[in-house]
Design a protein around this motif. Structure first.
Motif, short mmCIF file in Angstrom:
data_model
loop_
_atom_site.label_atom_id
_atom_site.label_comp_id
_atom_site.label_asym_id
_atom_site.label_seq_id
_atom_site.Cartn_x
_atom_site.Cartn_y
_atom_site.Cartn_z
N HIS A 139 -0.63 14.33 7.04
CA HIS A 139 -0.10 12.97 7.00
C HIS A 139 -0.80 12.17 5.89
CE1 HIS A 139 0.04 14.64 11.10
NE2 HIS A 139 1.30 14.23 11.04
N GLY A 140 -0.25 11.01 5.59
CA GLY A 140 -0.85 10.20 4.53
C GLY A 140 -2.04 9.39 4.98
N ASP A 141 -2.00 8.92 6.23
CA ASP A 141 -3.06 8.06 6.77
C ASP A 141 -3.28 6.83 5.90
OD1 ASP A 141 -3.29 9.95 8.72
OD2 ASP A 141 -5.32 10.59 8.24
N HIS B 5 0.06 -3.73 9.39
CA HIS B 5 1.35 -4.38 9.21
C HIS B 5 2.48 -3.38 9.01
CE1 HIS B 5 -1.15 -7.88 8.84
NE2 HIS B 5 -1.70 -7.43 7.72
N THR B 6 2.15 -2.13 8.65
CA THR B 6 3.22 -1.15 8.39
C THR B 6 3.34 -0.09 9.46
OG1 THR B 6 1.80 0.34 7.09
CG2 THR B 6 2.92 -1.45 5.89
N THR B 7 2.30 0.13 10.26
CA THR B 7 2.37 1.18 11.26
C THR B 7 3.45 0.87 12.29
OG1 THR B 7 1.15 2.40 12.96
CG2 THR B 7 0.50 0.11 12.61
N THR B 8 4.23 1.88 12.63
CA THR B 8 5.25 1.71 13.65
C THR B 8 4.78 2.24 15.00
OG1 THR B 8 6.26 3.80 12.96
CG2 THR B 8 7.16 1.79 12.01
N SER B 9 3.84 3.19 14.97
CA SER B 9 3.34 3.78 16.21
C SER B 9 2.15 3.01 16.78
CB SER B 9 2.92 5.23 15.97
OG SER B 9 1.78 5.28 15.12
N GLU C 34 4.51 4.53 3.80
CA GLU C 34 3.49 5.30 3.09
C GLU C 34 4.03 5.81 1.75
OE1 GLU C 34 0.61 7.35 6.24
OE2 GLU C 34 2.70 8.00 6.49
N VAL C 35 5.28 6.25 1.75
CA VAL C 35 5.91 6.69 0.50
C VAL C 35 5.91 5.54 -0.50
CG1 VAL C 35 8.06 7.46 -0.57
CG2 VAL C 35 7.33 8.43 1.63
N GLU C 36 6.26 4.36 -0.03
CA GLU C 36 6.31 3.19 -0.92
C GLU C 36 4.92 2.87 -1.48
OE1 GLU C 36 7.64 -1.53 -0.79
OE2 GLU C 36 7.87 -0.26 0.99
N TYR C 37 3.90 2.89 -0.63
CA TYR C 37 2.55 2.59 -1.09
C TYR C 37 2.09 3.62 -2.12
CZ TYR C 37 -2.53 2.68 -1.18
OH TYR C 37 -3.83 2.71 -1.61
N ARG D 91 -2.94 4.44 -7.15
CA ARG D 91 -3.62 5.34 -8.09
C ARG D 91 -4.27 6.53 -7.38
NH1 ARG D 91 -7.29 0.96 -10.82
NH2 ARG D 91 -7.08 0.15 -8.69
N VAL D 92 -3.95 6.71 -6.12
CA VAL D 92 -4.40 7.89 -5.38
C VAL D 92 -3.72 9.12 -5.97
CG1 VAL D 92 -4.42 9.03 -3.13
CG2 VAL D 92 -4.75 6.55 -3.28
N ARG D 93 -4.51 10.14 -6.29
CA ARG D 93 -3.93 11.38 -6.82
C ARG D 93 -3.44 12.24 -5.68
NH1 ARG D 93 -6.20 14.83 -11.89
NH2 ARG D 93 -4.28 15.98 -12.23
N ARG D 94 -2.29 12.90 -5.84
CA ARG D 94 -1.75 13.76 -4.82
C ARG D 94 -1.66 15.19 -5.34
NH1 ARG D 94 3.43 11.87 -1.85
NH2 ARG D 94 2.71 13.62 -0.56
N LEU D 95 -2.07 16.14 -4.49
CA LEU D 95 -2.03 17.55 -4.84
C LEU D 95 -1.51 18.35 -3.65
CD1 LEU D 95 -5.54 18.00 -6.52
CD2 LEU D 95 -3.34 17.88 -7.71
#
Length: 247
Positions: free
Chosen positions: A92-94, A99-103, A148-151, A156-160
């Motif tokens: 998950h992205g964590d 304000h954005t969490t739905t759970s 999370e996709v939008e953020y 500038r977080v790198r994703r791998l």
């Protein structure tokens, strides 16, 4: 490697044996105050930070029941005079906020809190310096909510991907390596609280973790085990996985 066992899922004490770590690890299990969840977490993570700071230099390895404990691990490394980047293995992205969490699940905020969200909740009470986004690498994160996709689209977080992890692609300097075991495909690791299909095998994950460790720059390892109490068979699988991660 100095193993520190934190037998909690957030502010709730886990049953004995829920985190089957081999050997005789140090344990952090303070009595928590009667305040709200944030006050209780701050007290717990302050104790974690002290334990990590005392063992800095020996690659302290924190094993707990959820990802939020990483805030304590990172604080402890700061208290020891270190300023590590953060490499975050997770299905998950964590990176939610309140304000954005739905759970409402606070573990879904863990990385975002390390990056400076809601500083008044944990960072300020702990004395934690928020991590610049460019000092964070998010590995896998195959199960993201729309917010999370939008953020992450502009962060500038790198994703791998797990198979892409190589030391040359990681930030310079010391590293805090965080591994949420749910990064492993749910078909191989039963009983996860938030299972996600389609992930890497344990072998692929452990190989990627080994590549990071072999960089020689890891100053702390944080292992999150967000699983439900399991069967005897589950315990065998979990014990073997933790032995391979902490061995």
């Amino acid at each position: 490697m100095s193993v520190i066992l934190v037998p909690f899922h957030q502010d709730q004490r886990l049953p004995d044996g829920d985190l089957p770590v081999s050997g005789d690890p140090s344990r952090v299990e303070p009595d928590l105050p009667a305040g709200d969840v944030w006050q209780r977490l701050a007290a717990l993570y302050d104790a974690v930070a002290d334990a990590v700071a005392e063992r800095a230099g020996g690659m302290p390895t924190v094993v707990s029941g959820d990802c939020l404990v990483t805030l304590g691990t990172l604080t402890g490394l700061h208290r020891a005079g270190l300023d590590p980047a953060l490499v975050w293995f997770d299905a998950h992205g964590d990176v939610h906020t309140l304000h954005t969490t739905t759970s409402g699940y606070l573990g879904g905020l863990a990385l975002r809190l390390a990056l400076g969200a809601h500083e008044e909740k944990l960072a300020e009470p702990l004395g934690l310096r928020p991590l610049p986004e460019e000092r964070a690498v998010l590995v896998d994160a195959r199960d993201l909510d729309p917010a999370e996709v939008e953020y992450l689209a502009s962060a500038r977080v790198r994703r791998l991907g797990v198979s892409e992890v190589e030391p040359a692609l990681l930030p310079d300097g010391p590293i805090l390596l965080h591994v949420d075991v749910d990064v492993i495909d749910r078909g191989e690791l039963p009983g996860l609280r938030f299972p996600a299909a389609g992930g890497p095998s344990s072998g692929e994950t452990l190989a990627a973790v080994k590549r990071v460790l072999e960089s020689g720059r890891v100053v702390g390892l944080d292992i999150a085990c967000p699983w439900h109490p399991g069967s005897a068979g589950d315990a065998v699988i979990r014990r073997e996985l933790l032995a391979r991660l902490t061995g």
